[in-house]
Design a protein around this motif. Structure first.
Motif, PDB file in Angstrom:
ATOM      1  N   GLN A   1     -10.502  -5.887  -1.722  1.00 15.88           N
ATOM      2  CA  GLN A   1      -9.602  -4.635  -2.217  1.00 15.88           C
ATOM      3  C   GLN A   1      -8.888  -5.242  -3.536  1.00 15.88           C
ATOM      4  O   GLN A   1      -8.598  -4.536  -4.392  1.00 15.88           O
ATOM      5  CB  GLN A   1      -8.646  -4.290  -1.022  1.00 15.88           C
ATOM      6  CG  GLN A   1      -9.308  -3.479  -0.243  1.00 15.88           C
ATOM      7  CD  GLN A   1      -8.106  -2.975   0.663  1.00 15.88           C
ATOM      8  OE1 GLN A   1      -7.032  -3.364   0.927  1.00 15.88           O
ATOM      9  NE2 GLN A   1      -8.826  -1.937   1.634  1.00 15.88           N
TER      10      GLN A   1
ATOM     11  N   LYS B   1       0.986  -1.206  -0.139  1.00 18.53           N
ATOM     12  CA  LYS B   1      -0.062   0.090  -0.146  1.00 18.53           C
ATOM     13  C   LYS B   1       0.728   1.353   0.147  1.00 18.53           C
ATOM     14  O   LYS B   1       0.799   2.315  -0.806  1.00 18.53           O
ATOM     15  CB  LYS B   1      -0.906   0.089   1.405  1.00 18.53           C
ATOM     16  CG  LYS B   1      -2.084  -1.085   1.342  1.00 18.53           C
ATOM     17  CD  LYS B   1      -3.208  -0.593   0.391  1.00 18.53           C
ATOM     18  CE  LYS B   1      -4.291  -1.618   0.029  1.00 18.53           C
ATOM     19  NZ  LYS B   1      -4.856  -1.987   1.466  1.00 18.53           N
TER      20      LYS B   1
ATOM     21  N   ARG C   1     -11.429   5.823   6.861  1.00 19.76           N
ATOM     22  CA  ARG C   1     -12.527   4.741   6.816  1.00 19.76           C
ATOM     23  C   ARG C   1     -12.118   3.942   8.160  1.00 19.76           C
ATOM     24  O   ARG C   1     -11.358   3.764   8.472  1.00 19.76           O
ATOM     25  CB  ARG C   1     -11.976   3.741   5.623  1.00 19.76           C
ATOM     26  CG  ARG C   1     -12.417   4.497   4.299  1.00 19.76           C
ATOM     27  CD  ARG C   1     -11.857   3.199   3.247  1.00 19.76           C
ATOM     28  NE  ARG C   1     -12.968   2.151   3.440  1.00 19.76           N
ATOM     29  CZ  ARG C   1     -13.871   1.834   2.694  1.00 19.76           C
ATOM     30  NH1 ARG C   1     -14.098   2.385   1.749  1.00 19.76           N
ATOM     31  NH2 ARG C   1     -14.632   0.908   2.904  1.00 19.76           N
TER      32      ARG C   1
ATOM     33  N   ASN D   1     -10.170   0.478   8.364  1.00 22.16           N
ATOM     34  CA  ASN D   1      -8.724   0.630   8.477  1.00 22.16           C
ATOM     35  C   ASN D   1      -8.346  -0.019   9.868  1.00 22.16           C
ATOM     36  O   ASN D   1      -7.919   0.678  10.740  1.00 22.16           O
ATOM     37  CB  ASN D   1      -8.253   2.147   8.111  1.00 22.16           C
ATOM     38  CG  ASN D   1      -6.646   2.287   8.382  1.00 22.16           C
ATOM     39  OD1 ASN D   1      -5.923   1.175   8.581  1.00 22.16           O
ATOM     40  ND2 ASN D   1      -6.143   3.328   8.569  1.00 22.16           N
TER      41      ASN D   1
ATOM     42  N   THR E   1      -6.520   2.551   2.877  1.00 20.93           N
ATOM     43  CA  THR E   1      -6.568   2.753   1.354  1.00 20.93           C
ATOM     44  C   THR E   1      -5.752   3.975   0.739  1.00 20.93           C
ATOM     45  O   THR E   1      -5.648   4.937   1.713  1.00 20.93           O
ATOM     46  CB  THR E   1      -8.206   2.971   1.073  1.00 20.93           C
ATOM     47  OG1 THR E   1      -8.585   4.545   1.563  1.00 20.93           O
ATOM     48  CG2 THR E   1      -9.023   2.112   1.437  1.00 20.93           C
TER      49      THR E   1
END
Ligand code: CTP
Ligand code: MG
Length: 225
Positions: free
Chosen positions: A223, A39, A201, A204, A109
């Protein structure tokens, strides 16, 4: 501006009760730590990704996820010590800003990270991803004594973004005075500097106990699909 990331990954995961530290549990094809690093690696503006790992950790060296910007630093006794070691590893060429993100939060994200960066850097203030408390909150030991008003309560998430020098100084001073520091923001608050709350969010999650694994696995698969 210049930006580096620090990933504290030196915990033992006692609440997970798994043989290896929880960041090395495999979910949806790779370890939790590799999901997290993948990420962060999507952020092209990161110059360095410092991963704080315990010196006797045999697992980190076997990871398959490779990015040229990843460097290993030594973990410390508490999370704050690991983060400070990561900061000190950057001392020769310090970035303007540092993004600190838990190894155990692979579900973050890119959109949330980008929003944290733009809101804080535009305001020239440090800040954190956080989500408003949804549940009714009780205070008490064995019986509820009180219902705590939740309108101004937030759950602190990561990443947390601060200026390199502000965070290094706040952590060093707070740790020297044995102040309890559970996240970067608590050190910055203690230093009387602003911590912007940026809504993120609530999924998370910090993978902490065994019941978090099914949920995290489900969300990671989603995801990737
Ligand atoms: N961490 C760290 N150094 C420590 C303790 C924790 O780098 N001395 C890291 C963990 O690896 C994790 C993050 O900080 O990515 C958040 O900590 P936590 O969820 O508490 O992980 P653990 O300390 O490993 O778990 P536990 O508290 O259940 O033992
Ligand atoms: Mg811990």
């Amino acid at each position: 501006y210049t930006l580096a990331a620090i990933v504290p990954a030196a915990g033992v995961g006692s609440r997970m009760q798994h043989s290896a530290p929880k960041q090395y549990i495999r979910l949806a094809g790779k370890t939790i730590l590799e999901h997290t690093l993948a990420k962060l690696a999507q952020l092209k503006q990161l110059t360095t990704i410092v991963v704080a790992v315990s010196d006797d950790d045999p697992y980190f060296a076997t990871l398959e996820f490779i990015d040229q910007r990843i460097v290993r630093a030594s973990g410390g006794k508490e999370r704050a010590d690991s983060v400070l070691n990561g900061l000190l590893a950057l001392a020769d060429n310090p970035p303007d800003w540092v993004l600190v993100h838990d190894a155990a939060r692979p579900l973050v994200t890119l959109a949330d990270i980008e929003r944290l960066l733009s809101e804080c850097i535009n305001a020239d203030e440090g800040g954190i991803l956080a989500s408003k408390v949804k549940d009714t909150i009780k205070r008490g030991a064995t019986h509820s004594q009180q219902t705590v008003p939740r309108d101004d309560l937030w759950q602190a998430l990561t990443p947390q973004l601060f200026k390199y020098h502000d965070l290094t100084q706040a952590l060093q001073t707070a740790l020297a005075q044995q102040v309890t520091i559970t996240d970067e923001a608590s050190a910055i608050e203690w230093a009387n500097k602003p911590v912007k709350l940026v809504a993120g969010r609530s999924d998370n999650i910090k993978i902490t106990t065994p019941e978090d694994l099914d949920l995290a696995n489900f969300l990671l698969q989603k995801q990737h699909s």
